[in-house]
Design an enzyme around this catalytic site. Structure first.
Site, short mmCIF file in Angstrom:
data_model
loop_
_atom_site.label_atom_id
_atom_site.label_comp_id
_atom_site.label_asym_id
_atom_site.label_seq_id
_atom_site.Cartn_x
_atom_site.Cartn_y
_atom_site.Cartn_z
N TYR A 82 0.86 -1.18 0.00
CA TYR A 82 0.00 0.00 0.00
C TYR A 82 0.90 1.24 0.00
O TYR A 82 2.09 1.15 0.31
CB TYR A 82 -0.96 0.01 1.19
CG TYR A 82 -0.32 -0.24 2.54
CD1 TYR A 82 0.28 0.80 3.28
CD2 TYR A 82 -0.32 -1.51 3.11
CE1 TYR A 82 0.85 0.57 4.51
CE2 TYR A 82 0.25 -1.74 4.35
CZ TYR A 82 0.84 -0.69 5.05
OH TYR A 82 1.41 -0.92 6.27
N HIS A 89 6.28 -0.60 1.23
CA HIS A 89 6.19 0.54 0.32
C HIS A 89 7.27 0.43 -0.74
O HIS A 89 8.35 -0.13 -0.48
CB HIS A 89 6.37 1.86 1.07
CG HIS A 89 5.52 2.00 2.29
ND1 HIS A 89 4.16 1.82 2.26
CD2 HIS A 89 5.84 2.28 3.57
CE1 HIS A 89 3.67 2.00 3.47
NE2 HIS A 89 4.66 2.27 4.29
#
Length: 379
Positions: free
Chosen positions: A305, A355
């Site tokens: 995400y 990430h």
């Protein structure tokens, strides 16, 4: 006898006589010829009319055409000639302007890549009006940090919106407004950059997680209008600062309700503040649908995400007219530490796969090249 079709008719009207058989037949033949002639003339007229319409490309009803339409249509039939003035794409039509800044985030036609991905209608704030999440958004969101105890999300939100306003304070684009926003990251490249006065000169100043200002005013500024945090990174804020919660699970919503009221929740997956001293009227909840929109449209599923920095950056791109970015990326020596610490391991998050920092850096670079943000590189 010169007009047998009339005399024959007169005899019928006056005396009920039909006349001789020869006179009646002649009248019928003459009448038939007249009707054939009239029909032929009508057919010729209609044929010529349809032929004319086909050449012109359709029926024109002047009272339905907008003013000047017929004239502009005729101009297209005129061939080009030497000395003719041809309009450039920017002439004749004024480009849409969404704000009073020199460059506005919302102005269309500046970057095709940005326009294709940017959705100005999606709200970055979770409110009473968009309380119902689409099914795909909900299942994606609840799997970010799975929980053992299920909760009914709408009931949790309705309880929360009894404590906080539950509405978005952000309006639509205003051509007379220039809302300038500073998105301040936590990179060590802020140290020694002297950006403090520049940052403080913005209308909105958005900070992330811990982000201290005391003792770092010269480089990071002293003012804050929005502070984005998780429950695990939350801290007390001044009364004029908006606390923006970035929730990853329903328990986060239960926590913020508790922290602003009863203080029952003290632990999520880590210890959290039992009570939170912030302005309740300024508390906002980051919209999971907006979270997924960034993941789908912008980071393109790189990483599990998007990072908090990306969430805040796109939050600003949807509520501000001008966006300036500070404290993102590594410093000049390639270090990813925070500006308030000396920790050579603070950049290890880039290796976890949660990430994709390198891909996010490409997005920031593309936004800068498209003229949608200005990046201050720091030191």
């Amino acid at each position: 006898k010169l007009r047998p079709w009339l005399t024959g008719g007169a005899s019928v009207e006056r005396g009920g006589r039909t006349g001789s058989s020869g006179g009646g037949g002649g009248g019928m033949r003459c009448s038939l010829r007249v009707w054939v002639l009239l029909g032929s003339l009508g057919l010729v007229f209609l044929t010529s009319l349809f032929f004319s319409i086909s050449l012109r490309g359709g029926v024109s009803l002047p009272y339905l055409d907008p003013p000047g339409w017929e004239e502009s249509r005729r101009v297209k039939l005129v061939p080009n000639y030497a000395g003719a003035h041809q309009l450039s794409p920017l002439e004749g039509t004024q480009q849409e302007k969404t704000c009073a800044c020199p460059r506005c985030v919302g102005d269309p036609g500046v970057s095709d890549w940005f326009d294709e991905n940017y959705d100005p209608d999606i709200s970055p704030v979770w409110t009473r009006d968009n309380i119902q999440l689409p099914a795909d958004v909900y299942y994606w969101w609840v799997m970010l940090q799975p929980q053992f105890k299920p909760h009914t999300i709408q009931q949790v939100l309705l309880r929360l919106f009894q404590v906080i306003p539950g509405r978005s304070p952000y309006g639509s684009w205003d051509p007379a407004r220039c809302l300038r926003c500073a998105v301040v990251g936590n990179s060590g490249n802020l140290r020694g950059a002297g950006y403090g006065p520049t940052i403080d000169g913005h209308n909105y100043i958005m900070r992330i997680n811990l982000a201290p200002t005391l003792g770092y005013e010269e480089d990071a500024g002293s003012h804050t209008t929005h502070h984005f945090m998780y429950p695990e990174s939350a801290k007390n804020l001044a009364a004029n600062v908006s606390f923006v919660l970035v929730p990853f699970k329903t328990l986060d919503l239960l926590w913020i309700t508790s922290a602003l009221s009863t203080g029952q929740i003290r632990f999520t997956y880590a210890p959290v503040k039992q009570f939170l001293r912030v302005d309740k009227d300024k508390v906002q909840i980051f919209n999971p649908a907006f979270f997924k929109y960034i993941h789908d449209r912008w980071t393109r599923h790189h990483g599990r995400y998007p990072s908090t920095g990306m969430l805040v950056l796109f939050f600003a791109l949807h509520v501000c007219d001008e966006v300036n970015v500070f404290g993102f990326g590594a410093d000049s020596r390639g270090n990813w530490h925070h500006y308030w610490e000396q920790n050579r391991y603070s950049g290890e998050f880039r290796k976890t796969g949660v990430h994709d920092a390198d891909y996010e850096a490409q997005i920031i670079d593309s936004l800068a090249k498209a003229g949608k943000i200005t990046v201050f590189p720091g030191k």
